[in-house]
Design an enzyme around this catalytic site. Structure first.
Site, PDB file in Angstrom:
ATOM      1  N   GLU A  71       0.772  -1.241   0.000  1.00  0.00           N
ATOM      2  CA  GLU A  71       0.000   0.000   0.000  1.00  0.00           C
ATOM      3  C   GLU A  71       0.807   1.297   0.000  1.00  0.00           C
ATOM      4  O   GLU A  71       0.620   2.168   0.854  1.00  0.00           O
ATOM      5  CB  GLU A  71      -0.972   0.008   1.177  1.00  0.00           C
ATOM      6  CG  GLU A  71      -2.042  -1.054   1.087  1.00  0.00           C
ATOM      7  CD  GLU A  71      -3.100  -0.940   2.166  1.00  0.00           C
ATOM      8  OE1 GLU A  71      -4.188  -1.534   2.000  1.00  0.00           O
ATOM      9  OE2 GLU A  71      -2.855  -0.251   3.186  1.00  0.00           O
ATOM     10  N   GLU A 123      -6.532  -7.871  -0.238  1.00  0.00           N
ATOM     11  CA  GLU A 123      -7.293  -7.543   0.958  1.00  0.00           C
ATOM     12  C   GLU A 123      -8.696  -7.136   0.545  1.00  0.00           C
ATOM     13  O   GLU A 123      -8.873  -6.391  -0.417  1.00  0.00           O
ATOM     14  CB  GLU A 123      -6.642  -6.407   1.751  1.00  0.00           C
ATOM     15  CG  GLU A 123      -5.268  -6.716   2.310  1.00  0.00           C
ATOM     16  CD  GLU A 123      -4.719  -5.582   3.156  1.00  0.00           C
ATOM     17  OE1 GLU A 123      -5.509  -4.719   3.596  1.00  0.00           O
ATOM     18  OE2 GLU A 123      -3.494  -5.554   3.371  1.00  0.00           O
TER      19      GLU A 123
END
Length: 375
Positions: free
Chosen positions: A207, A307
């Site tokens: 991320e 995710e």
């Protein structure tokens, strides 16, 4: 460890619809499909996942909000003692056995740079690797495969507590940060090389925030990581994150000459207004829209949804940070300057026992829709 948590369920699933850039390696025992979970909160603390570790500072003027401040406040001796207890109990072999019994085939293990590239000037402590390797052996014993994920790098790549240090995005402000990140990638690659039949993929950065970083420099880091990684783990898959860019920008991650590289994208419905305000039917439709986007890009670079969650509110305790409120009820300052709708409350949102039949049916549909869409 909570195997399945409605707020925090995170699965890793891959697509296999077309033939993008070269990928000669299959996904371990899963063939071309990854079905699995993340071991969040194990080697990188997040207050919402492990609130018991942070509870003593609830309401305190001491701002302990992440692993950096946790260790800074406790000192290295006490931090090591508490974390060793955490590492030895948070995930057990019984948990891994349960995951295997559910038909999953992969486990993604987030870990911070400080486990592989420590700096004595930082408050972080070490000692994670024996626990990491023990879990890897359990994963192999029960017929699963592992993805090791570099979840936090020096200076923080996103300013989130899940990077190890909440606050500014300082990763690209020094060459030393980049060099230590490569050192961490190399450390993970060595672990992967030691368990070639179990660890079939390594994510070199989780991320990175495009709004606080140079995307071009992120790509350059990926290129450098690829070179270093391939020397040490030539047969493993390398995973890169999409930096929260839109599908139209994902072509930037398709680097000529790469082999066995896949792209990771994360789909949540709770952190931006456009998703948080959706009705239940609209959440289902948005999931189908996400699937079309990723399937389209999957023709260029193999893509996984690393995710995702069943959460439709951000009401979980400390989900937005230690002692921070929620957008849902307006207790967290955000662009709507109030709740998502008049009277919106977090009361009862996290109590599964209190859900009525329609709520339970929706979450079943939401789970099935996402699993269908992302696979």
């Amino acid at each position: 460890m909570k195997i399945l948590d409605i707020v925090g369920t995170v699965l890793l699933v891959s697509f296999a619809y077309s033939t993008p850039v070269t990928r000669t390696k299959r996904f371990g025992k899963g063939g071309d499909v990854i079905r699995g979970v993340n071991l969040g909160g194990l080697f990188v603390l997040e207050p919402w996942i492990t609130p018991s570790l942070f509870e003593q500072w609830n309401g305190s003027n001491r701002k302990v909000v992440d692993e950096w401040t946790f260790c800074s406040e406790l000192g290295k001796y006490e931090c090591t003692r508490r974390l060793q207890q955490h590492w030895s109990t948070w995930v057990t072999e019984s948990d891994i056995k349960t995951l295997a019994s559910l038909g999953l085939n992969h486990v993604r293990i987030p870990i911070g740079h400080w486990a592989f590239a420590p700096d004595p000037a930082e408050p972080y402590v070490q000692g994670q690797l024996p626990y990491l390797e023990k879990i890897i052996r359990w994963i192999g014993k029960h017929g699963l495969n592992a993805v090791i994920d570099l979840h936090g790098v020096p200076g923080s790549q996103n300013g989130f507590d899940n990077s190890g240090r909440f606050g500014g995005i300082e990763w690209q402000t020094s060459q030393q940060n980049i060099d230590r990140s490569i050192q961490a990638v190399e450390g993970i690659a060595r672990v992967a090389a030691n368990y070639p039949t179990i660890v079939d993929a390594v994510q070199v950065l989780n991320e990175p925030a495009n709004w606080g970083l140079s995307v071009d420099q992120v790509i350059e880091f990926y290129k450098r990581a690829y070179t270093s990684f391939r020397k040490l783990a030539p047969n493993a898959i390398m995973v890169v994150h999409d930096a929260f860019l839109s599908p139209t920008d994902w072509h930037k991650f398709n680097v000529p000459g790469w082999e066995n590289v896949i792209l990771d994208t994360h789909n949540y419905h709770i952190f931006v207004k456009d998703r948080l305000v959706l009705s239940r039917d609209q959440h289902l439709q948005a999931t189908c829209d996400d699937a079309r986007n990723v399937r389209s890009f999957n023709t260029q670079l193999w893509t996984v949804t690393g995710e995702w969650s069943l959460a439709t509110t951000d009401c979980a305790k400390w989900l937005n940070g230690m002692e921070k409120g929620a957008r849902w009820d307006g207790s967290l300052p955000w662009e709507m300057n109030g709740p998502v709708y008049g009277g919106a409350t977090c009361s009862g949102q996290n109590s599964i026992d209190a859900w009525d039949h329609d709520t339970r049916e929706f979450f079943r549909q939401f789970a099935e829709t996402q699993m269908d869409a992302y696979e």
